[in-house]
Design a protein around this motif. Structure first.
Motif, short mmCIF file in Angstrom:
data_model
loop_
_atom_site.label_atom_id
_atom_site.label_comp_id
_atom_site.label_asym_id
_atom_site.label_seq_id
_atom_site.Cartn_x
_atom_site.Cartn_y
_atom_site.Cartn_z
N SER A 145 16.81 70.24 89.14
CA SER A 145 16.09 71.43 88.69
C SER A 145 15.00 71.85 89.67
O SER A 145 14.97 72.98 90.12
CB SER A 145 15.49 71.18 87.30
N VAL A 146 14.13 70.92 89.98
CA VAL A 146 13.06 71.27 90.92
C VAL A 146 13.23 70.38 92.15
O VAL A 146 12.70 69.28 92.20
CB VAL A 146 11.66 71.05 90.30
N SER A 147 13.97 70.84 93.07
CA SER A 147 14.34 69.98 94.19
C SER A 147 13.18 69.74 95.13
O SER A 147 13.12 68.73 95.81
CB SER A 147 15.52 70.61 94.96
N SER A 148 12.24 70.69 95.13
CA SER A 148 11.18 70.57 96.13
C SER A 148 10.22 69.43 95.79
O SER A 148 9.68 68.78 96.69
CB SER A 148 10.40 71.89 96.22
N ARG A 149 10.02 69.16 94.49
CA ARG A 149 9.06 68.13 94.11
C ARG A 149 9.66 66.75 94.27
O ARG A 149 10.82 66.52 93.94
CB ARG A 149 8.63 68.31 92.66
N GLY A 150 8.83 65.86 94.72
CA GLY A 150 9.28 64.48 94.85
C GLY A 150 9.29 63.82 93.47
O GLY A 150 8.87 64.43 92.48
N PRO A 151 9.77 62.60 93.38
CA PRO A 151 9.77 61.90 92.09
C PRO A 151 8.33 61.67 91.64
O PRO A 151 7.48 61.23 92.42
CB PRO A 151 10.48 60.59 92.39
N LYS A 152 8.10 62.00 90.38
CA LYS A 152 6.74 61.84 89.86
C LYS A 152 6.55 60.42 89.38
O LYS A 152 7.39 59.88 88.68
CB LYS A 152 6.51 62.81 88.71
N SER A 153 5.47 59.82 89.77
CA SER A 153 5.16 58.51 89.19
C SER A 153 3.74 58.57 88.66
O SER A 153 2.80 58.89 89.38
CB SER A 153 5.29 57.42 90.24
N LYS A 154 3.65 58.32 87.37
CA LYS A 154 2.34 58.42 86.73
C LYS A 154 1.76 57.03 86.55
O LYS A 154 2.50 56.08 86.33
CB LYS A 154 2.51 59.06 85.34
N PRO A 155 0.45 56.92 86.61
CA PRO A 155 -0.13 55.63 86.25
C PRO A 155 0.14 55.31 84.79
O PRO A 155 0.19 56.23 83.96
CB PRO A 155 -1.63 55.81 86.51
N ILE A 156 0.33 54.03 84.46
CA ILE A 156 0.71 53.69 83.09
C ILE A 156 -0.37 54.04 82.09
O ILE A 156 -0.11 54.13 80.90
CB ILE A 156 1.08 52.19 82.95
N THR A 157 -1.59 54.24 82.59
CA THR A 157 -2.67 54.57 81.67
C THR A 157 -2.54 56.00 81.15
O THR A 157 -3.22 56.38 80.22
CB THR A 157 -4.02 54.42 82.36
#
Lengths: 356, 532
Positions: free
Chosen positions: B325-337
């Protein structure tokens, strides 16, 4: 029935309301004195036809002050004390007037709805009344300013030589005076908690004053209380307000200290001036506890932490239930928490418990 | 017939005498006093004679081996020298005590705690022995003393890593064996390490284990082989006693954390940190975490920071859909908090307000479990355990079995660790753990400041006006920090202890790699552990 306050009185009240809102009045004693001074001015400025009108005005002022700072118990206390003074005076006049015809049973039946016409005061009467009330408030001011004297006299009876005391309320001036007075007769050690983050500067000053007066003083972090409690002889706490059930409000962290003391069977005594006694009951704990600046716990500049935290809280007070306190020491003597309601009845009128 | 050779050889005669005596006693009880006296004499003589006999035998053996009496004397001398070398350990201690720098600042410890060793006392001797200490130990000691490495398990792990470096670089001196000399060599290093902070219980246990392992190495092995074996054993120890233990503990403990539950913890414990991460990352649980923190170390912030730094790795499915869907964005990784753990950060003073919210259970870290079931942990733990116990909140503690100690202790006063009281006075509003300098550096700075002051003093005394200004300035300073010169106030003490003791009745469960236990089972585990 509720009359709006006149402009002259509002002009007197508003500056104090602002000060309360901005927390510019620090210390319970200062607040108490400020409020009683204010009420004195209000009484001299106000116009009234019957004492009941005056009572209404004072109640109105009390309500305004209460909404300005709902968690400050002391303002309400002083207003109620003044109201009690006025009501006492009215009763006295009452008795003078119909001493002849009233016996007690009849008065029980008839005074439910007092005929207000009786209290229509002439000009001379009302100015006399005014000066009597103001004299009453002056006495109250004297009581507040000299509150420590009565307290100090009990110090020697409660502390033995070489005792180890612990105080978790280093911001309390009363505790300081109490300890200094006790030093003149006894030699003892005081452990003082830091009260981080809200009272740490005060704690350092407190500790220094004690040490300068040749009292063995040890500053301990709040965490160390449990470790040293087994060696402590008595815990002495200051209080912000004492409720009719015998519970009291004090600094945050004190609640865990007294609980720890209970666990170790260490006696806890609370020192409080008479003006801190309140006729209110602490029905809802959350209403009583004021929350302070959370920036004192997590720096706002620490954006990484602030960004990820769900909740940061910095309560300023703690409610201490009556079962955790052994005695209250007031300027009129020491009392068990279960007896506080009687002292409250002596100083306040039940009609004024609720100002609304 | 039998008596004659007995007289000729006195040794045997006595022995036969003594062997005969019990019979004589039985037969003639009236003579018992006499015989016992005889017996005493004979025993003494017996010993002496036996010694002589042994010496004679040895001499005979050696002569048989071809060693002359003169050579024997030389050997004996060598032995004596060796003995002296071996005693350097105790000599070292004496040296330490003698070289204690007499600090001009008096010892400021509250009377109750005056039996505990202060940081000054610990550090006083360190410069004088630093030349025989391995550089890796020096750096480790610095990290430990400045609280860069803090917590029982991290300290243990880093110590063992450093020991590996030392063992790898170790060369056995010519006239001894590795088994005999290495222990002593390590003892010096440990002695220095102690100057940073007293050893933790887990470190003590590990050192005892290591010394035993060294003595068990067979004499036939070459040094290189022995060193290799030791390093492997240390690796195994770390893996078995820390890593795998932690994993077992985490698996057991994670059953107590459910989706949506509220957990309270105090300070920072490595195994608890891993537990929270495990629950969030691998079990995908969402829960609330109340971190209670305290001055001066603010270890809760360490836990908080470490949790923020662990990020959820995006699922493969999510990744695919996202990239489509959004090819330009890299994989999002959120802090677990952000989505798994909701953090509520409070200081210990707001405990009673916090605890009233529904906390489901409390996890506490441990420094040690004592044999009487008490938990020895960071100061403040006891208070929290007590408050939670009073409110029927279960208190659990996660503790590896290396932390079990056979010591018993009844209160926090008798045995504790004194930290630097200066930590409580300086920077009261920084909200950060104290930044410590090395002790030697601190002393150096102090010395220079002192010299400077002396220089200033001499011209200042000339005009009084200047003096008055100075005193005014001093007063201003006092307004700023009333306790900046607390060491000069005779009646003032500042107490900064590191640990306190939680009674067993507050603890519902101790989770170890051997399972969940009541605190009363600690001595049982200790016995089992000892026997294996």
């Amino acid at each position: 029935m509720v009359k709006e306050l006149t402009i002259e009185i509002l002009a007197l009240v508003d500056p104090v309301v602002d000060k309360l809102k901005r927390h510019q009045l620090s210390g319970d004693k200062t607040i108490a004195l400020e409020i009683s001074q204010l009420l004195m001015r209000v009484i001299s400025a106000a116009r009234w036809n019957s004492p009941f009108e005056l009572i209404q005005i004072i109640r109105q002022v009390g309500k305004t002050l209460n909404t300005a700072q709902p968690k400050e118990i002391i303002t309400g206390n002083i207003v109620r004390r003044v109201l009690a003074i006025i009501r006492d005076e009215v009763e006295e006049e009452d008795q003078d007037k119909d001493q002849t015809m009233m016996n007690s049973i009849f008065s029980l039946l008839s005074t439910q709805k007092p005929d207000k016409k009786i209290y229509q005061q002439s000009k001379k009467q009302s100015s006399d009344f005014r000066s009597i009330i103001i004299q009453g408030i002056r006495d109250l001011v004297d009581e507040i300013t000299n509150v420590n004297e009565g307290l100090e006299n009990m110090a020697v009876d409660l502390i033995h030589d070489n005792e180890i005391l612990l105080t978790p309320t280093p911001n309390s001036d009363t505790v300081l005076k109490f300890l200094l007075k006790a030093r003149s007769k006894r030699k003892f050690t005081v452990l003082v908690t830091e009260n981080y983050p809200n009272g740490i500067e005060q704690a350092h000053k407190f500790v220094k004053t004690l040490a300068d007066h040749k009292i063995e003083t040890v500053l301990i972090p709040d965490t160390t209380v449990f470790a040293v409690m087994s060696r402590v002889g008595k815990v002495i706490i200051g209080s912000n307000a004492v409720f009719a059930n015998g519970g009291c409000l004090s600094n945050s962290g004190v609640s865990s200290v007294v609980e720890c003391a209970k666990e170790n069977k260490t006696p806890v005594f609370a020192v409080a001036g008479l003006f801190k006694l309140s006729p209110l009951y602490p029905f809802n704990r959350d209403d009583l506890i004021e929350v302070g600046d959370s920036g004192k716990i997590l720096n706002y500049s620490d954006f990484k932490l602030v960004d990820n935290v769900d909740l940061v809280s910095n309560p300023l007070n703690d409610y201490i239930p009556p079962e955790h306190i052994d005695i209250y020491i007031t300027n009129i003597g020491g009392f068990a928490p279960s007896f506080i309601y009687r002292i409250v009845l002596d100083n306040y009128k039940p009609e004024d418990t609720h100002l609304d | 017939m039998s008596e004659k050779p007995v007289e000729g050889k006195p040794v045997e005669s006595k022995s036969t005498d003594s062997s005969v005596k019990p019979d004589a006693k039985d037969k003639t009880p009236s003579k018992s006093v006499e015989t016992s006296e005889e017996k005493k004499l004979s025993n003494k003589e017996l010993k002496e004679l036996k010694k002589k006999e042994k010496a004679a035998k040895r001499a005979a053996q050696k002569e048989a081996n071809g060693i002359s009496p003169e050579q024997q004397e030389k050997l004996a001398e060598q032995k004596r020298e060796k003995k002296q070398q071996q005693t350097t350990n105790s000599n070292l201690k004496k040296q330490l005590i003698q070289t204690v720098i007499k600090d001009d600042s008096k010892k400021k410890v509250p009377t109750l705690f005056s039996h505990l060793e202060t940081r000054e006392q610990r550090n006083a001797a360190s410069p004088s022995i630093s030349h025989i200490v391995h550089p890796a130990i020096l750096s480790l000691a610095l990290k430990i003393s400045s609280y860069k490495i803090v917590g029982s398990i991290p300290r243990l792990r880093s110590m063992l890593e450093v020991f590996k470096i030392i063992i790898e670089g170790y060369i056995t001196p010519s006239n001894t064996t590795l088994q005999r000399h290495l222990t002593g060599h390590l003892s010096h290093q440990i002695e220095y390490l102690k100057s940073a902070r007293p050893l933790s219980v887990s470190m003590g246990n590990a050192i005892r284990w290591l010394k035993q392992e060294i003595s068990h190495i067979s004499l036939d092995l070459s040094d290189i082989e022995a060193k290799q074996i030791l390093c492997e054993k240390i690796d195994d120890f770390i893996r078995e006693k820390i890593d795998l233990s932690d994993r077992v503990i985490i698996e057991t403990a994670s059953k107590h954390i459910n989706n949506g539950s509220t957990i309270l913890t105090f300070g920072h414990s490595q195994v608890l940190e891993n537990l929270f991460k495990y629950c969030a990352l691998e079990q995908d649980k969402h829960f609330n975490l109340i971190i209670v923190d305290s001055r001066p170390l603010f270890e809760g912030k360490t836990l908080f920071n470490n949790l923020i730094e662990t990020e959820t790795s995006p699922n493969v499915d999510d990744l695919a859909s996202e990239t489509s869907s959004v090819s330009s964005r890299g994989p999002k990784s959120k802090p677990i908090t952000q989505d798994h753990i909701k953090i509520h950060y409070v200081l210990i003073n707001s405990l009673s307000s916090t605890i009233l919210e529904d906390v489901d259970c409390v996890f506490l870290g441990a420094h040690a479990m004592l044999s009487n079931g008490r938990l020895y942990s960071r100061v403040g733990t006891g208070l929290i355990a007590m408050m939670c116990h009073a409110r029927n909140i279960p208190v659990l503690t996660c503790c590896e079995s290396v932390k079990f100690s056979d010591k018993v202790q009844l209160d926090s006063v008798t045995n504790n660790e004194l930290a630097d009281p200066e930590d409580l006075v300086s920077n009261i509003n920084s909200k950060q753990p104290p930044k410590k300098k090395a002790f030697a550096l601190e002393q150096f700075i102090k010395q220079i400041e002192h010299e400077k002051k002396n220089e200033e003093k001499s011209p200042k005394g000339k005009n009084n006006v200047n003096n008055k200004n100075k005193s005014k300035k001093d007063e201003d300073d006092k307004d700023k920090a009333p306790l900046s010169n607390w060491k000069d106030i005779p009646n003032l003490n500042i107490l900064n202890i590191m640990y306190d003791l939680t009674p067993p009745e507050y603890i519902k469960k101790v989770i170890t790699e051997l399972g969940g236990l009541p605190p009363s089972s600690v001595p049982v585990i200790l016995r089992e552990y000892r026997s294996t």
